[in-house]
Design a protein around this motif. Structure first.
Motif, PDB file in Angstrom:
ATOM      1  N   UNK A 279      52.447  33.629  58.959  1.00 27.41           N
ATOM      2  CA  UNK A 279      52.923  34.952  58.531  1.00 27.41           C
ATOM      3  C   UNK A 279      54.227  35.285  59.271  1.00 27.41           C
ATOM      4  N   UNK A 280      54.263  34.964  60.551  1.00 33.39           N
ATOM      5  CA  UNK A 280      55.446  35.268  61.360  1.00 33.39           C
ATOM      6  C   UNK A 280      56.669  34.509  60.845  1.00 33.39           C
ATOM      7  N   UNK A 281      56.427  33.304  60.363  1.00 35.00           N
ATOM      8  CA  UNK A 281      57.532  32.512  59.803  1.00 35.00           C
ATOM      9  C   UNK A 281      57.833  32.896  58.351  1.00 35.00           C
ATOM     10  N   UNK A 282      57.178  33.933  57.863  1.00 34.63           N
ATOM     11  CA  UNK A 282      57.430  34.407  56.499  1.00 34.63           C
ATOM     12  C   UNK A 282      56.909  33.456  55.433  1.00 34.63           C
ATOM     13  N   UNK A 283      55.904  32.678  55.775  1.00 32.47           N
ATOM     14  CA  UNK A 283      55.440  31.651  54.833  1.00 32.47           C
ATOM     15  C   UNK A 283      54.278  32.085  53.930  1.00 32.47           C
ATOM     16  N   UNK A 284      53.691  33.254  54.212  1.00 36.02           N
ATOM     17  CA  UNK A 284      52.584  33.701  53.342  1.00 36.02           C
ATOM     18  C   UNK A 284      53.212  34.368  52.123  1.00 36.02           C
ATOM     19  N   UNK A 285      52.921  33.854  50.930  1.00 38.80           N
ATOM     20  CA  UNK A 285      53.559  34.448  49.743  1.00 38.80           C
ATOM     21  C   UNK A 285      52.960  35.801  49.379  1.00 38.80           C
ATOM     22  N   UNK A 286      53.727  36.546  48.612  1.00 39.02           N
ATOM     23  CA  UNK A 286      53.236  37.838  48.108  1.00 39.02           C
ATOM     24  C   UNK A 286      52.307  37.544  46.933  1.00 39.02           C
ATOM     25  N   UNK A 287      51.058  37.936  47.027  1.00 39.37           N
ATOM     26  CA  UNK A 287      50.094  37.623  45.972  1.00 39.37           C
ATOM     27  C   UNK A 287      49.141  38.793  45.725  1.00 39.37           C
ATOM     28  N   UNK A 288      48.411  38.664  44.639  1.00 38.06           N
ATOM     29  CA  UNK A 288      47.282  39.561  44.361  1.00 38.06           C
ATOM     30  C   UNK A 288      46.252  38.727  43.621  1.00 38.06           C
ATOM     31  N   UNK A 289      45.003  39.138  43.687  1.00 31.61           N
ATOM     32  CA  UNK A 289      43.964  38.348  43.020  1.00 31.61           C
ATOM     33  C   UNK A 289      42.641  39.066  43.032  1.00 31.61           C
ATOM     34  N   UNK A 290      41.586  38.292  42.771  1.00 39.65           N
ATOM     35  CA  UNK A 290      40.242  38.875  42.738  1.00 39.65           C
ATOM     36  C   UNK A 290      39.206  37.767  42.640  1.00 39.65           C
ATOM     37  N   UNK A 291      37.963  38.150  42.829  1.00 37.98           N
ATOM     38  CA  UNK A 291      36.842  37.215  42.667  1.00 37.98           C
ATOM     39  C   UNK A 291      35.765  37.849  41.805  1.00 37.98           C
ATOM     40  N   UNK A 292      35.343  37.101  40.786  1.00 34.60           N
ATOM     41  CA  UNK A 292      34.347  37.600  39.825  1.00 34.60           C
ATOM     42  C   UNK A 292      33.018  36.897  40.097  1.00 34.60           C
ATOM     43  N   UNK A 293      31.991  37.648  40.406  1.00 42.09           N
ATOM     44  CA  UNK A 293      30.683  37.056  40.732  1.00 42.09           C
ATOM     45  C   UNK A 293      30.028  36.452  39.498  1.00 42.09           C
ATOM     46  N   UNK A 294      29.732  35.153  39.565  1.00 41.22           N
ATOM     47  CA  UNK A 294      29.167  34.469  38.386  1.00 41.22           C
ATOM     48  C   UNK A 294      27.746  34.954  38.110  1.00 41.22           C
TER      49      UNK A 294
END
Ligand code: ASN
Length: 324
Positions: A279-294
């Protein structure tokens, strides 16, 4: 005659063994599994058509989801290193999207959360599977729209291909007639309206799935910087009392923000030191998501009161001894 501990233990195990066999041999199991297969097939189909790339699940890792609640901890030692069982692949999803060729990914991801016995309710399993997805540069609106299309596709597919099975088990397919967009409620508003059991009450009153946004929970779910103390995250709530079926959020990805959220929640920074370095090196991308329980989705499609009613082997917390 004294009953010895071992005799009692044997007797209990015999009763549980009988129950295990009856659960496996129960009449509706094949129907439930066929419907669940239909759901998973529709998911794969939809992801494929929408360019969401599938990756394989991981089952153990040195760091995994911190979760928003307490579970029994377990640790696996491998090569003198501590691994945790996978509670969710949230961090692995974020890191995978560092790859420049990947924009959207999903995993059919088995998760283990050794829930305390108090969570032995109708919707928790200590081992379950989620359809876990994450998109680069996406925001909350993108993900909510995607979920609406995904759920609509799954329901229309299973209605078309498994109408007979669903009618057999749920009595009708009417609960699968959904309209989009789903309504969106802020947790703060619903809580004001209904009190602490706002999710249950709203779910029981609803006949359509809806979104519940703005939950204060894990450090990785993004705070709304234009509206501090509010969060850019969401749950999908199944109607008719079936409650939460998916959760997700926009993510914190900037080092300072992650540190601020971790401080707030007292998270163990040492454990996350490699993640924080990235994170400090700016390597974590900007994302969004989710998890759907099967299993929860199967439970809703089959209209079964208990989530453990869709599993082959008992995975309900607090129901031990477990034999298989
Ligand atoms: N999969 C969830 C998410 O994407 C996280 C979780 O399962 N706790 O937000």
């Amino acid at each position: 005659m004294a009953i010895y501990r071992e005799d009692l233990q044997n007797e209990i195990e015999d009763v549980v063994l009988d129950k295990t066999v009856s659960k496996i041999k129960r009449q509706n199991l094949s129907t439930i599994l066929k419907i669940q297969q239909g759901i998973l097939r529709a998911v794969d189909d939809f992801m494929y058509k929408n360019g969401v790339v599938r990756m394989m699940p991981l089952m153990i890792a040195p760091v995994t989801d911190t979760l928003n609640h307490d579970v029994e901890e377990t640790s696996i030692t491998y090569q003198n290193q501590n691994f945790d069982v996978m509670k969710s692949m949230i961090f692995h999803k974020q890191l995978t999207l560092m790859n420049e060729g990947l924009e959207k990914i999903y995993i059919v991801s088995p998760n283990i959360r050794l829930e305390r016995a108090e969570r032995g309710d109708s919707r928790h399993l200590f081992e379950f599977t989620q359809i876990d997805f994450e998109f680069k540069n996406a925001n909350m609106d993108d993900i909510l729209t995607f979920i609406e299309s995904l759920v609509s596709y799954i329901f229309s597919e299973v209605k078309e291909k498994y109408a007979k099975e669903i009618e057999e088990i749920a009595g009708s397919t009417e609960h699968l007639n959904i309209t989009t967009p789903f309504l969106r409620y802020d947790t703060k508003d619903l809580e004001k309206l209904h009190g602490p059991d706002f999710e249950g009450i709203a779910s029981r009153q609803a006949t359509q799935p809806f979104f519940l946004t703005n939950h204060k929970r894990e450090f990785y779910d993004a705070e709304d910087l234009n509206n501090r103390g509010n969060y850019r995250n969401y749950d999908l709530i199944w109607p008719r009392g079936y409650v939460e079926g998916l959760s997700g959020g926009e993510r914190e990805y900037l080092y300072e923000r992650i540190i601020e959220r971790m401080d707030e929640l007292n998270s163990d920074k040492h454990r996350f030191r490699s993640y924080l370095k990235l994170a400090k090196d700016g390597l974590i991308p900007k994302t969004a998501g989710a998890g759907l329980g099967v299993e929860r989705m199967t439970r809703f499609v089959c209209q079964l009161p208990e989530v453990d009613a869709v599993t082959v082997f008992v995975r309900k917390p607090g129901e031990g001894p477990y034999l298989f």
